[in-house]
Design an enzyme around this catalytic site. Sequence first.
Site, short mmCIF file in Angstrom:
data_model
loop_
_atom_site.label_atom_id
_atom_site.label_comp_id
_atom_site.label_asym_id
_atom_site.label_seq_id
_atom_site.Cartn_x
_atom_site.Cartn_y
_atom_site.Cartn_z
N ASP A 13 3.39 -12.74 4.11
CA ASP A 13 2.51 -12.82 2.94
C ASP A 13 2.66 -14.17 2.24
OD1 ASP A 13 1.71 -10.25 3.42
OD2 ASP A 13 2.80 -9.35 1.75
N GLY A 39 2.58 -6.44 5.24
CA GLY A 39 1.98 -5.66 6.32
C GLY A 39 2.13 -4.19 5.98
N LYS A 40 1.06 -3.42 6.11
CA LYS A 40 1.09 -2.03 5.66
C LYS A 40 2.17 -1.21 6.36
CE LYS A 40 -2.37 0.02 4.04
NZ LYS A 40 -2.05 -0.31 2.64
N ASN A 43 5.64 -2.47 5.14
CA ASN A 43 5.87 -2.06 3.75
C ASN A 43 6.23 -0.58 3.67
OD1 ASN A 43 5.08 -4.64 3.01
ND2 ASN A 43 3.02 -4.03 2.39
N GLY A 222 -4.64 4.97 -8.49
CA GLY A 222 -3.99 4.01 -9.36
C GLY A 222 -3.43 4.65 -10.62
N ALA A 250 1.55 -1.09 -3.55
CA ALA A 250 1.77 0.15 -4.30
C ALA A 250 1.40 1.36 -3.45
CB ALA A 250 0.97 0.13 -5.60
N ASP A 252 1.30 1.49 -0.19
CA ASP A 252 2.26 1.59 0.91
C ASP A 252 3.56 2.22 0.44
OD1 ASP A 252 0.41 0.27 2.51
OD2 ASP A 252 1.26 -1.70 2.08
#
Length: 306
Positions: A13, A39-40, A43, A222, A250, A252
């Site tokens: 990142d 990276g999802k 993470n 959220g 968040a 992930d």
Amino acid sequence: MKPFLIIGSANVDFIMRVGHLPGRGETVTASEFAQTFGGKGANQAVAAARAGGRTQFIACLGNDPYAPLMLENFRRDGLDVSSILHSSEHPSGSALIMIEEGGMNYLTVSAGSNGALTPEHIRECRPLITSAGLILLQMEIPVETNMEVLAIAHEAGVPVMLNYAPARLIEPALLTQLDTLIVNETEARELAGILPRDLDTAQKAAEALSVLGPKRVILTMGEAGAWCQDGSDRFHSPAFAVKPVDSTAAGDTFCGALGVAMLEGLSLREAVRFASAAAALSVTRLGAQPSIPSRSEIEKMIQRGN
């Protein structure tokens, strides 16, 4: 507890923190730069490990100097990385992220070596898949790779969670074999054609998603919390009130922590609460993996309450 197996992407990142996100053609010069790892898949694996889960991670890293550093970080967090693949033909995946005050962000991703995680490699990892207690997938690796995981897991009776992020065209069969589908508002609209704007529309979206085949649907919203549907059990789980700094990872963090809590035998309501606490903590910090909290921090947040 059986292992929590996460299969997915790993990225480098590159983050710019700005006063406001630029408009089209606009240059914003007052910024702060940071390089972290994300990276999802990675993470979520790190989130699961820090939440206390026995975590295994399958991914594909590239031929660049960042790959050994990512492996070192994974090992430091206690991940089993014995089945991580290395591509000599691609650089590791990368992400460019701009974050404004308040935590909103723009994010672009180059797949790099994540695209080299193929069904063939998954077949080589069959013993890991069949012995897992739970598997977590996302959409930053090839769809056919996820389909291969699902086929092996379904045959072995291993439950699979899918975080449908980023939203992409998928085979309907992918959804019918899922134990849990996790989406945010945008992803819910892509799959169900309904954009959740409040709890009423969230319930309608979750019901429409359930018709597609997954046993359980969790819709994250959220600061509005999460709407959950598990058969006839439907409920809203409020978010923890925090001052946001960066919302990157968040979702992930939520997914990784949720899987750990479910493997530990918590009820869905308790598991979602645990995951929400982890996600809330992550948005108070900058970066993807640097923002992910420890088990003790999550437990303290739950004790503190909203």
